[in-house]
Scaffold this motif. Structure first.
Motif, short mmCIF file in Angstrom:
data_model
loop_
_atom_site.label_atom_id
_atom_site.label_comp_id
_atom_site.label_asym_id
_atom_site.label_seq_id
_atom_site.Cartn_x
_atom_site.Cartn_y
_atom_site.Cartn_z
N THR A 75 0.70 -1.32 0.09
CA THR A 75 0.09 0.07 -0.06
C THR A 75 0.80 1.12 -0.13
O THR A 75 1.95 1.29 0.69
CB THR A 75 -0.72 0.04 1.43
OG1 THR A 75 -1.76 -1.08 1.44
CG2 THR A 75 -1.73 1.42 1.18
N THR A 76 0.28 2.07 -0.75
CA THR A 76 1.13 3.58 -0.57
C THR A 76 -0.09 4.58 -1.01
O THR A 76 -1.25 4.07 -1.09
CB THR A 76 2.44 3.95 -1.59
OG1 THR A 76 3.08 4.81 -1.22
CG2 THR A 76 1.98 3.91 -3.13
N LYS A 77 0.43 5.71 -0.80
CA LYS A 77 -0.54 6.83 -0.71
C LYS A 77 -0.33 8.22 -1.54
O LYS A 77 0.80 8.34 -1.57
CB LYS A 77 -0.68 7.52 0.65
CG LYS A 77 -1.20 6.19 1.62
CD LYS A 77 -1.28 6.62 3.15
CE LYS A 77 -1.42 5.44 4.25
NZ LYS A 77 -0.12 4.85 4.39
N PHE A 92 1.69 8.96 -8.80
CA PHE A 92 1.74 7.75 -8.74
C PHE A 92 2.97 6.99 -9.59
O PHE A 92 3.34 5.89 -9.13
CB PHE A 92 0.32 7.30 -9.42
CG PHE A 92 0.37 5.50 -9.25
CD1 PHE A 92 -0.18 4.83 -8.30
CD2 PHE A 92 0.49 4.88 -10.79
CE1 PHE A 92 -0.21 3.65 -8.44
CE2 PHE A 92 0.25 3.46 -10.56
CZ PHE A 92 -0.03 2.76 -9.55
N SER A 95 5.96 7.27 -7.27
CA SER A 95 5.86 6.20 -6.01
C SER A 95 6.04 4.80 -6.74
O SER A 95 6.88 4.12 -6.01
CB SER A 95 4.50 6.01 -5.58
OG SER A 95 4.24 7.34 -4.72
N TYR A 107 -3.90 1.68 -3.43
CA TYR A 107 -3.50 3.23 -3.47
C TYR A 107 -4.23 4.00 -2.75
O TYR A 107 -5.76 3.77 -2.81
CB TYR A 107 -3.05 3.74 -4.92
CG TYR A 107 -2.51 4.75 -5.29
CD1 TYR A 107 -1.37 4.95 -4.59
CD2 TYR A 107 -2.88 5.65 -6.22
CE1 TYR A 107 -0.25 6.14 -4.72
CE2 TYR A 107 -2.03 6.93 -6.21
CZ TYR A 107 -1.17 6.92 -5.69
OH TYR A 107 -0.35 8.24 -5.92
N VAL A 127 -7.12 8.28 -9.72
CA VAL A 127 -6.92 6.92 -8.98
C VAL A 127 -8.04 5.98 -9.54
O VAL A 127 -7.46 4.61 -9.68
CB VAL A 127 -7.31 7.09 -7.46
CG1 VAL A 127 -6.89 5.87 -6.65
CG2 VAL A 127 -5.88 8.00 -7.20
N ALA A 136 -3.26 -0.43 -10.07
CA ALA A 136 -3.39 -0.40 -8.50
C ALA A 136 -4.44 -1.50 -8.59
O ALA A 136 -5.77 -1.37 -9.21
CB ALA A 136 -4.00 0.72 -8.06
#
Length: 298
Positions: A75-77, A92, A95, A107, A127, A136
């Motif tokens: 998971t990342t943000k 994105f 990342s 995400y 997203v 994602a």
């Protein structure tokens, strides 16, 4: 790990480990070892963020663990400075490059920005595009209250799979959990042990940690467990996904040794009764880019 973490099924069918390792405030130097140790010990979820400054080290830790990437839920943000349609897509990509991956499993939008919710909505639409493209596997949000969720869903038709929020025995977010459940959203707990009350204390001379609460200490003694293990077990039995942070191998292993005991209904209720209704972290209604003007770069 004493046993394998249970999985939670997100509303799009993706299975997410219920217990994960958080790396907020883990320095880059500490993160590689913490992640590699956790994954080698059996953890299968690692939670990071662009704003944490350690995505590269999370990716390196996963590679050093010797466990196949497809076995690890990453998971990342998206940081609020990168909200907006095109900025979100660029962030994105950055990342992914830092993580050294070709996709993430989850995400998240890091915060709502109530003062510029149009930008939040634009980011959420982008997203959603990442989800449609398979870059994602699932998408979600952090720190969104029920009103934020309703507006986001009403304006986009996209329902988050996860809402990651401050949640611990002193702030158990009962109403928000119910709102999440009504939308089919999994509630994930940041600061599940109440660490936010230690590193952001309202009164530095009086640290009010759930780990020191007499009711928790009594339950820990009754079950021959640590206070942290009791609290994490409480999260799991509520159907939550706790992501405790640690960089110590012994503590990482301890936090995972929670699958071979359970709390009774009365014991769960005793922990529920510790709720104060007061958050220790930031109020999502106040977060904006004036409060956090920094940008996330290379």
């Amino acid at each position: 790990m004493a046993a394998t973490s249970p999985y939670l099924t997100l509303h799009n069918g993706v299975r997410m480990p219920a217990l994960g390792l958080g790396v907020y405030q883990s320095s880059p130097e500490e993160t590689v070892r913490a992640v590699s140790s956790a994954v080698a010990a059996g953890y299968r979820l690692v939670d990071t963020a662009a704003a944490y400054g350690n995505e590269r080290q999370v990716g390196e830790g996963i590679r050093r663990s010797g466990v196949d990437r497809d076995e690890v839920f990453v998971t990342t943000k998206l940081w609020i400075g990168d909200y907006g349609q095109d900025a979100a897509l660029r962030a994105f990509d950055l990342s992914l490059r830092k993580l050294g991956l070709d996709h993430v499993d989850l995400y998240l939008l890091h915060w709502p920005v109530p003062g510029d919710f149009d930008a939040t909505v634009a980011a959420w639409r982008s997203v959603g595009k990442l989800l449609a493209e398979g870059r994602a596997r699932a998408i979600g949000v952090c720190n969104h209250n029920p009103a934020h969720l309703r507006e986001l869903i009403d304006r986009t038709g996209l329902v988050p799979a996860v809402n990651q929020v401050e949640l611990h025995p002193h702030f158990n977010q009962r109403e928000l959990r119910a709102a999440n459940a009504a939308h089919g959203i999994i509630t994930q707990s940041w600061s599940p042990l109440g660490g936010v009350k230690v590193y952001w204390p309202s009164d530095p001379d009086h640290i009010d940690s759930p780990l020191r609460t007499p009711a928790i200490l009594d339950l820990a003694a009754r079950h021959s467990r640590t206070p942290a293990q009791v609290i994490l077990r409480w999260h799991l039995q509520h159907g939550l996904s706790p992501i405790p942070k640690s960089v110590r191998e012994s503590r990482i292993a301890e936090n995972a040794a929670i699958f071979d005991f359970s709390l009774t209904t009365d014991e769960m209720a005793a922990i529920d009764a510790l709720d104060t209704g007061s958050r220790a972290g930031l109020d999502p209604e106040l977060v904006d880019t004036a409060m956090f003007p920094q940008q996330v770069g290379e």
